[in-house]
Design a protein around this motif. Structure first.
Motif: not given
Ligand code: NMX
Ligand code: MLT
Length: 435
Positions: A37-66
């Protein structure tokens, strides 16, 4: 004071070791199953990339470098007399994970001012665009054309060693960010009028200069809004369309201008950054249909009519977030402080009280809450920036900060060409036939 480039040069060797150690320790561990389903579903939730500047939590929202938005609002340097963070500081934080000093931030403002002028052929490209060409298309054209003077492209042609890639990438990233106010200002004045562009003031910060080029620097609250706006729109981890596109294109060693030009083309889509334009258009249409000061019932019915027409409610929902976007909340705080009585702000609040219930009842959207785009237009229009089809350009100016900083790290860490595996439906059927 130490410059950003000098600080980065110190940090890069340790981070190369950190990545090596992380890969040695965790590299062979599985990161959850991949569902068809993830292949058909826009890769939603698939862990696939490294990105260091910020991480998004579904409930809390964005944190820039923590750091959360309220934390950076508190910690980052401000302009004299200002209370919003300077985006210069956010860029330093995204790149280094550190809070810069006031002096370092001032040096960055000056550095960007010194790099801000456009080659005359880029000015001509913009001046020749018909005013009917969408500002985002003009923006993307101009950014792509800056590749003419790319330090990275030139160094690559001259045979630069892989180990040195980050250095010309850094120079391009700095040039890119520095030149965006002149591009945005020129598009704005060409399309909507407003006379000759003023010069960049090397003694002022980036957001003041942007506001000045747009013709709004006489409104100190608008300048403050730009500081907040650019800070909070800058980065939203790596999987969103603009960030991921920039990283993907950059992975082919296309220079930062080509990579960010591609980001802008993704940001220009109505499900992504263009939603800030769509929100205001939608609110205005609603007002012309049901009048100002409409009842909750009339607003609810209008929301339902949007859904029944097979359209999305712009500014609501999110691919990752499952609560109200903290960027929405930061803009709401700004509105409560500066424009509590604005009638459109009151409508935005009324809509906030009604749309989530309707989306929940409709039962499709996984997140019924507002995202960043539900609130930005009302702030801009309050100060007289009424041209809705310009709004995504401001989002683009900001998003350069996040994309550019990851591009620098990707080149510093030797990130490889991105090339995931795709399958046809026929192949999927064959592979999973008896499983
Ligand atoms: N209004 C109506 N329907 C919606 C909405 C909405 N705001 N949000 C999601 N849905 C629908 C969605 O279209 C999909 O329908 P279908 O099954 O017919 O294809 C269904 O609900 C499930 O979608 P989700 O899994 O909840 O959302 P998804 O992750 O696919 O998409 C967005 C996320 C942001 C694209 C989607 O919520 C949306 O279209 N929102 C409105 C546009 C918008 O505000 N975009 C800006 C996002 C922030 N940004 O700046 O990028
Ligand atoms: C963004 O800021 O990029 C948007 O919220 C979209 C996303 O994160 O997918």
């Amino acid at each position: 004071a130490q410059t950003l480039k000098e600080r980065l040069a110190e940090l890069i060797p340790a981070e190369i070791e950190n990545v090596k150690a992380t890969r040695a320790e965790h590299g062979k561990k599985s990161f959850g199953p991949v569902l068809v389903d993830q292949l058909y579903g826009g890769m939603r939730g698939l862990p696939a990339l490294i990105w260091d500047g910020s991480v998004l939590d579904a409930d809390e929202g964005i944190r820039f470098r923590g750091k959360s938005i309220p934390e950076i609002q508190q910690a980052l340097p401000k302009a004299p007399g200002g209370s919003e963070p300077l985006p210069e500081g956010l860029f330093w934080l995204l790149l280094t994970g550190e809070i810069p000093t006031q002096e370092q931030v001032t040096a960055l403002s000056k550095d960007w001012a010194a790099r801000s002028s456009l080659p005359s052929f880029v000015e001509e490209i913009l001046d020749r665009c018909p005013p009917t060409l969408h500002p985002m298309s003009q923006f993307s054209l101009a950014v792509t054309a800056l590749n003419h003077d790319s330090a990275f492209a030139k160094a690559y042609q001259q045979g630069i060693s892989k180990k040195e890639y980050w250095q010309p990438t850094f120079e391009d990233a700095m040039d890119l960010i520095a030149k965006l106010p002149n591009i945005a200002g020129r598009i704005y004045r060409n399309v909507y009028g407003g006379g000759k562009l003023p010069a960049i003031d090397a003694d002022k910060d980036y957001s003041y200069n942007l506001a000045n080029l747009l013709g709004f620097a006489d409104k100190p609250d608008f300048v403050e809004l730009m500081r907040l706006y650019i800070t909070i729109h800058s980065d939203h981890e790596g999987g969103n369309v603009s960030a991921h596109t920039g990283k993907l294109v950059g992975s082919a060693l296309s220079d930062p201008f080509l990579a960010f030009g591609a980001s802008l083309n993704g940001l220009a889509g109505p499900l992504h950054g263009l939603a800030n334009q769509e929100v205001l258009i939608w609110l205005r249409k609603m007002q012309s249909k049901i009048g100002e000061n409409a009842s909750d019932d009339a607003v609810r019915e209008y929301v339902w009519s949007t859904l029944k027409a097979g359209q999305v409610v712009p500014g609501y929902g999110h691919a990752v977030l499952r609560k109200t976007d903290p960027r929405y909340m930061a803009q709401r705080e700004f509105a409560l402080k500066h424009l509590p009585e604005n009638p459109l702000f009151k409508l935005v609040n009324q809509v906030y009280n009604i749309v989530p219930g309707v989306l929940l009842e409709a039962g499709k959207a996984k997140n019924p809450w507002p995202n960043v785009d539900a609130h930005s237009g009302v702030l801009l229009t309050h100060y007289g920036l009424n041209q809705m089809n310009f709004y995504t350009v401001l989002f683009g100016v900001s998003r350069a900060f996040g994309v550019a900083s990851q591009l620098i790290w990707d080149r510093a860490l030797g990130a490889p060409l991105e090339r995931p595996k795709s399958y046809s439906t026929e192949a999927i059927k064959k592979i999973f036939k008896d499983k």
